[in-house]
Design a protein around this motif. Structure first.
Motif, PDB file in Angstrom:
ATOM      1  N   LYS A 389       2.012  -9.549 -57.576  1.00 27.36           N
ATOM      2  CA  LYS A 389       2.573  -7.903 -57.290  1.00 27.36           C
ATOM      3  C   LYS A 389       2.875  -7.832 -55.999  1.00 27.36           C
ATOM      4  O   LYS A 389       3.282  -6.857 -55.499  1.00 27.36           O
ATOM      5  CB  LYS A 389       0.642  -7.665 -57.563  1.00 27.36           C
ATOM      6  CG  LYS A 389      -0.710  -7.345 -57.863  1.00 27.36           C
ATOM      7  CD  LYS A 389       0.032  -7.554 -60.053  1.00 27.36           C
ATOM      8  CE  LYS A 389      -1.508  -6.997 -60.881  1.00 27.36           C
ATOM      9  NZ  LYS A 389      -1.862  -8.717 -60.417  1.00 27.36           N
ATOM     10  N   ALA A 390       2.987  -8.741 -55.335  1.00 29.22           N
ATOM     11  CA  ALA A 390       3.810  -7.779 -53.740  1.00 29.22           C
ATOM     12  C   ALA A 390       5.170  -8.718 -53.849  1.00 29.22           C
ATOM     13  O   ALA A 390       6.140  -9.307 -53.147  1.00 29.22           O
ATOM     14  CB  ALA A 390       3.363  -9.354 -53.028  1.00 29.22           C
ATOM     15  N   ALA A 391       6.012  -9.258 -55.683  1.00 28.84           N
ATOM     16  CA  ALA A 391       7.229  -9.255 -55.570  1.00 28.84           C
ATOM     17  C   ALA A 391       7.949  -8.082 -55.193  1.00 28.84           C
ATOM     18  O   ALA A 391       8.250  -6.841 -55.301  1.00 28.84           O
ATOM     19  CB  ALA A 391       7.513  -9.519 -56.779  1.00 28.84           C
ATOM     20  N   ASP A 392       9.614  -8.430 -54.310  1.00 25.96           N
ATOM     21  CA  ASP A 392      10.797  -7.450 -53.587  1.00 25.96           C
ATOM     22  C   ASP A 392      11.345  -7.634 -54.626  1.00 25.96           C
ATOM     23  O   ASP A 392      12.127  -8.210 -54.161  1.00 25.96           O
ATOM     24  CB  ASP A 392      10.451  -7.941 -52.321  1.00 25.96           C
ATOM     25  CG  ASP A 392      11.529  -6.318 -51.494  1.00 25.96           C
ATOM     26  OD1 ASP A 392      11.721  -5.486 -51.994  1.00 25.96           O
ATOM     27  OD2 ASP A 392      11.789  -6.581 -50.176  1.00 25.96           O
ATOM     28  N   ALA A 413       8.507  -5.335 -61.421  1.00 22.94           N
ATOM     29  CA  ALA A 413       7.993  -6.000 -60.516  1.00 22.94           C
ATOM     30  C   ALA A 413       6.415  -6.219 -59.497  1.00 22.94           C
ATOM     31  O   ALA A 413       5.912  -6.584 -59.082  1.00 22.94           O
ATOM     32  CB  ALA A 413       8.621  -5.967 -58.981  1.00 22.94           C
ATOM     33  N   ALA A 414       5.717  -5.298 -59.812  1.00 19.88           N
ATOM     34  CA  ALA A 414       4.612  -5.128 -59.323  1.00 19.88           C
ATOM     35  C   ALA A 414       3.181  -4.763 -60.318  1.00 19.88           C
ATOM     36  O   ALA A 414       2.378  -4.882 -59.894  1.00 19.88           O
ATOM     37  CB  ALA A 414       4.720  -3.612 -58.767  1.00 19.88           C
ATOM     38  N   ALA A 415       3.672  -5.408 -61.477  1.00 23.59           N
ATOM     39  CA  ALA A 415       2.331  -5.300 -62.664  1.00 23.59           C
ATOM     40  C   ALA A 415       3.398  -6.581 -63.654  1.00 23.59           C
ATOM     41  O   ALA A 415       4.415  -6.937 -63.913  1.00 23.59           O
ATOM     42  CB  ALA A 415       2.975  -4.163 -63.181  1.00 23.59           C
TER      43      ALA A 415
END
Length: 784
Positions: A389-392, A413-415
Motif C-alpha cells: 500500500k505504500a507505493a509512491d 498505487a495504494a490498492a
C-alpha cells in the motif's frame, strides 16, 4: 460463456431476455415474435437525430463478426426431437450452449455427484465455524479446470512450476520478492479450433438403440453422448429424463421419451424426473445470467411441470447433490445455546416476539457457480489485503495525460483491487496507467474482451506487447507467461470490458494472479452484461469492497452525446452536421432489410468513404423477418455472392468463429480443404475442422448487440424492425448505438417503443451471490 455461437446464452431470438429475471423455462416467450408485422411508419425519426436525413445521406454501418453458430446442427436435432410441439428459437438456440462443452462419462458423473455432497458438507462447516473458505475450482471444467489444477498442484508443492512449462525448473524461491524479467510474448501461430471429443461407434449404437426404443430421433445420439458420456445409453435406459441434458430437448419431450421406455412405472412425481427438472431449471437460469435462483421460483417452475409437491422435490434434489442450497439475510446458521433452550438471552430476558427479524432468502444454485463465486470472492479479498500500500507513484500521476488518468494511477498505487468505470473515451485512462506502471519498472499488462479491443488498447499504449486478449492471456498464447510458482508473471493487470466477465472466467483469472499483484477492473456499467452467468463487475461496484474511480472524460461527438443520454434514460435529439447520426424510417421488415443492404453497400461508402467490410449491422435477434439470419443472407447476396461450396461459405465471406461459448471472434473465410475451413481472424490464421464448421461458424455481416459488445467499427447500422420492440431495453440500445466510431445509422421501424425502452426498461437484475460474499469478507482497506 450458446443459443447461437457467440450469442449471449438465454437470448435465443433476441438479446435482452438474457438479462431477464423471468422464470427460466419461459425464455422462449420473451423473444420478439418472429413473423409479426412490424409497426407501420416510424414517425419518430426526429426523436433521435437529424430529421432531414434522406436515403442518399443515410450511410452507416459497423463491421464485426457474429458468433459462430451451433444453430445448424442444433436446429436439426431439436426439430426432429420435437415430438410434442415445436420449440421456439430461444429454446432451441439457448439450449445449444451446452453442446460446446463435452460432458463427462457416467463414472465421472458419479464422482461429481459425490463431490457435490462433499462440497455441501464443506460449505455447512464453513458457515458454522466461520473458518477458512472452501476450496475453489472443483466444479469447473475444460481449460479452466486444468488451469486451476496446475496452480493448486504448484502451490501445494505436489509439483514444481517446471512440470507445466518447457523451461528448466529453477530453485524454489519465495514468491516474487521483486519484479523479474517476464517471458517474451508469444507470436500468434496458426490455430486449430478445438474438436469435440469423438464418440465411439459402440456408444453411439447403444444410444441409438435406446432412442429408437423410446421414440426419439436417432439424430440425438451424438449430442447425447457428448452431453452424458460413453455410458449415455445405459444412463438413458435407467433414467430417461437425463435426455434433458441434450441441447434443444424440453421437458415435454423428455416426458414422452420416459413414458415410452418406462410405461406405467413413470409419473410426474418420479424422483428421477423431479431431480432432472431442478437441474434443467437452474441451467436455464444460468443461460439468462443467474448463478442462483430463488427457491420459490424453482418450486413455481416445478409446479408448472405438474410436480405435485415442489417442496419435497427441491429437498430431494438438494439431498441428491443436484443443487446446493444457500441462505441470504438473517442468521444463516443459528446455533441453539443453553440460554436459547430456556427461552432467555444472556441477560436473562425473554426475546421480544415483536422484534422484526431480517428476512431470510433461500437460493438454489449449481455447484459450478457456487464454487466459482466462493473462489472469486476469496481471491479478490486476497488481492485487496496482500498488495503493497505504500507505493509512491506520485511522479507518474503528475505526468498523466488527464485528471481522471492521474486519479486512477494514484488509486492503483495504494490498492490491490480497483474498479474503474467510464465510456469509450475513458479507455485512454487504463492505457495511461499501464504505460506509467511500465515506466516504473513494473510488469503491467492490459487484457481486453476481444481482438478488436486488444488492438485499440495496444494503439493507445503505444506498445503492442502489453495488450492481450483475456482468453489469450489465460491460455498462454499471449502475455508474459507464468512465473516459477505457476502464477501469471505480472505485477499489474488491467482488465478492460469488465462487464463481459462471467463468474467462472473471473474466478480462473483471479486464481492465476500472485499475492501482491494489482488488478484493475475497467468498463462501462451501461453496456449489456456477460454472455455467461454472473455479473462480476456490477457486483464488485455494488459491494464497494475496493476503491472506485469514475472517469470524468466524456465521449466526444454526436454519437458520444447520444449514447451518453441513453445511459441516463434519455433519448435526445443531437446535432449531427456531418451526418454522424442518421435515422432511416421503415414501414415493415422487408423494407428494413432492403434499406440495410442499401446503406452498407452504397450510402455509407459513398458518403463517408467507409468500405462495406468496415460497416457492422446490428439487430435485436437472430430470428424474425429482419434478424441476423435474413440480413446475413441478403448481405451475402449483395456483397459476396456464391454457392456456399464450403459448408455454406465462400472465400471472402465475413464470419464469426465461436471457439467457446461467449466468445465471438470475427474473421474472413480464406479457403477450405480436408483439414477444414481456413479463416483469417484479425490476422491470426484459424482452421476450423469440418465437423465443427456448422456449429461454430456463422456469417458475420449482421450480428446481435451481445455479440458486438466489446468491439467497435468505423460505422454501424442498427436495425430495429417492428417485431423487435419487446426485445429492446436501455442497455441494449446503449450497447448497439455505441458500436459506431464515425457514423451511426438507425433503421427505425419500432415507433415509440425505442424512446420507451430507453426511458422505462433498465437492465434486469441477475440473481447472484457474489455481492454478499464480498461484503462478508474482511477487507479493511476497502473504500467506504
Amino acid at each position: 460463456m450458446t443459443a447461437l455461437p457467440g450469442e449471449t446464452p438465454g437470448t435465443g431470438g433476441t438479446d435482452t431476455p438474457q438479462d431477464a429475471v423471468s422464470p427460466p423455462d419461459e425464455a422462449g416467450a420473451q423473444e420478439p415474435t418472429a413473423d409479426a408485422d412490424p409497426a407501420s411508419d416510424a414517425a419518430g425519426a426526429a426523436e433521435v437525430v437529424d430529421p432531414a436525413s434522406t436515403e442518399a445521406a443515410e450511410p452507416d454501418a459497423g463491421a464485426e463478426a457474429e458468433a459462430a453458430s451451433t444453430e445448424g446442427a442444433t436446429e436439426a436435432v431439436a426439430a426432429s426431437a420435437d415430438t410434442e410441439g415445436a420449440s421456439t428459437d430461444a429454446d432451441t438456440e439457448a439450449a445449444s450452449t451446452d453442446a460446446a462443452s463435452p460432458a463427462p462419462e457416467l463414472s465421472e458423473a458419479q464422482a461429481e455427484l459425490a463431490a457435490q455432497r462433499e462440497l455441501r458438507e464443506r460449505i455447512e462447516q464453513r458457515k458454522a465455524a466461520k473458518a477458512a473458505p472452501i476450496a475453489a475450482g472443483a466444479g469447473l471444467s475444460g481449460t479452466a479446470a486444468d488451469l486451476l489444477a496446475a496452480v493448486r498442484a504448484v502451490e501445494s508443492g505436489e509439483k514444481t512450476g517446471s512440470a507445466f512449462f518447457a523451461s528448466p525448473a529453477p530453485a524454489q524461491a519465495p514468491r516474487r520478492p521483486a519484479p523479474a524479467a517476464a517471458q517474451p510474448p508469444r507470436t500468434p501461430a496458426p490455430q486449430a479450433a478445438p474438436a469435440p471429443r469423438s464418440a465411439s461407434p459402440e456408444a453411439l449404437e447403444a444410444v441409438r438403440a435406446v432412442l429408437v426404443e423410446g421414440g426419439a430421433p436417432e439424430a440425438l445420439a451424438r449430442p447425447a453422448v457428448g452431453a452424458l458420456g460413453e455410458q449415455a445409453g445405459e444412463l438413458l435406459r435407467t433414467d430417461p429424463w437425463q435426455l434433458l441434458a441434450v441441447p434443444g430437448v424440453r421437458p415435454e419431450q423428455a416426458d414422452g421419451f420416459a413414458r415410452a421406455l418406462l410405461g406405467a412405472d413413470c409419473g410426474p412425481d418420479d424422483g428421477r424426473r423431479t431431480a432432472a427438472l431442478v437441474g434443467w431449471v437452474l441451467e436455464r437460469a444460468a443461460l439468462q445470467g443467474h448463478t442462483a435462483l430463488d427457491a420459490g421460483d424453482v418450486r413455481a417452475a416445478l409446479a408448472e411441470r405438474a410436480v405435485s409437491d415442489p417442496d419435497a422435490a427441491v429437498r430431494e434434489a438438494v439431498e441428491e447433490g443436484v443443487a446446493l442450497l444457500f441462505q441470504e439475510g438473517g442468521d444463516e446458521e443459528p446455533e441453539e445455546t443453553e440460554a436459547d433452550a430456556d427461552g432467555t438471552d444472556e441477560g436473562g430476558l425473554a426475546p421480544d416476539a415483536d422484534t422484526p427479524r431480517e428476512p431470510v432468502r433461500v437460493l438454489l444454485g449449481l455447484d459450478r457457480y457456487a464454487l466459482a463465486e466462493e473462489s472469486l470472492a476469496d481471491g479478490l479479498a486476497r488481492l485487496v489485503n496482500t498488495c503493497e500500500k505504500a507505493a509512491d507513484w506520485a511522479e507518474a500521476a503528475a505526468a498523466a495525460p488527464s485528471p481522471s488518468a492521474a486519479e486512477l494511477i494514484r488509486t492503483t498505487a495504494a490498492a490491490g483491487l480497483v474498479a474503474h468505470s467510464g465510456g469509450e473515451a475513458a479507455r485512454a485512462e487504463p492505457a495511461a496507467l499501464i504505460a506509467a506502471a511500465r515506466g516504473l519498472g513494473l510488469r503491467a499488462f492490459g487484457a481486453a474482451h476481444s481482438e478488436d479491443g486488444r488492438l485499440r488498447l495496444s494503439a493507445a499504449i503505444g506498445d503492442p506487447d502489453t495488450a492481450v486478449t483475456l482468453s489469450g492471456l489465460l491460455s498462454g498464447a499471449q502475455g508474459p507467461g507464468r512465473d516459477e510458482d505457476g502464477a501469471l508473471a505480472l505485477d499489474l493487470l488491467v482488465v478492460l470490458d469488465a462487464p463481459q466477465l462471467d463468474v467462472e472466467g473471473a474466478a480462473v483469472l483471479v486464481e492465476a494472479l500472485a499475492d501482491g499483484a494489482r488488478l484493475v477492473l475497467s468498463g462501462d456499467p451501461g453496456v449489456l452484461g456477460s454472455a455467461g452467468a454472473g455479473r462480476v463487475f456490477a457486483d464488485v461496484l455494488a459491494a464497494r469492497t475496493c476503491p472506485q474511480v469514475v472517469s470524468r472524460t466524456p465521449d466526444p461527438g454526436p454519437i458520444g452525446e447520444l449514447v451518453s443520454g441513453i445511459g441516463i434514460g434519455e433519448l435526445n435529439q443531437v446535432d449531427a452536421p456531418g451526418k454522424e447520426v442518421v435515422i432511416v424510417p421503415v414501414r415493415d421488415a422487408g423494407e428494413a432489410v432492403h434499406r440495410t443492404v442499401q446503406l452498407v453497400a452504397d450510402s455509407v461508402p459513398r458518403a463517408f468513404s467507409i468500405p462495406a467490410d468496415e460497416t457492422q449491422v446490428i439487430t435485436v435477434g437472430h430470428g424474425g423477418a429482419a434478424g441476423t439470419r435474413v440480413l446475413n443472407e441478403a448481405l451475402k447476396q449483395r456483397l459476396n455472392p456464391g454457392p456456399g461450396r464450403f459448408g455454406g461459405f465462400d472465400p471472402g465471406d465475413r464470419v464469426v468463429h465461436v471457439p467457446a461459448p461467449g466468445r465471438a471472434v470475427p474473421g474472413v473465410v480464406r479457403s477450405a480443404d480436408a483439414e477444414g475451413l481456413h479463416l483469417d481472424c484479425g490476422g491470426v490464421p484459424v482452421v476450423v475442422p469440418q465437423e465443427r464448421v456448422e456449429s461454430s461458424v456463422r456469417h458475420g455481416w449482421a450480428l446481435s448487440a451481445h455479440q458486438a459488445a466489446g468491439m467497435r467499427w468505423p460505422a454501424a447500422v442498427v436495425v430495429l424492425p417492428g417485431d423487435a420492440a419487446q426485445g429492446l431495453s436501455r442497455p441494449w440500445v446503449y450497447t448497439a448505438f455505441g458500436r459506431g466510431e464515425r457514423h451511426l445509422s438507425v433503421v427505425h421501424g419500432v415507433d415509440q417503443a425505442l424512446p420507451r425502452a430507453v426511458e422505462q426498461v433498465p437492465a434486469q437484475e441477475r440473481t447472484t451471490r457474489l455481492r454478499p460474499l464480498l461484503e462478508a469478507l474482511p477487507t479493511p482497506d476497502a473504500a467506504s
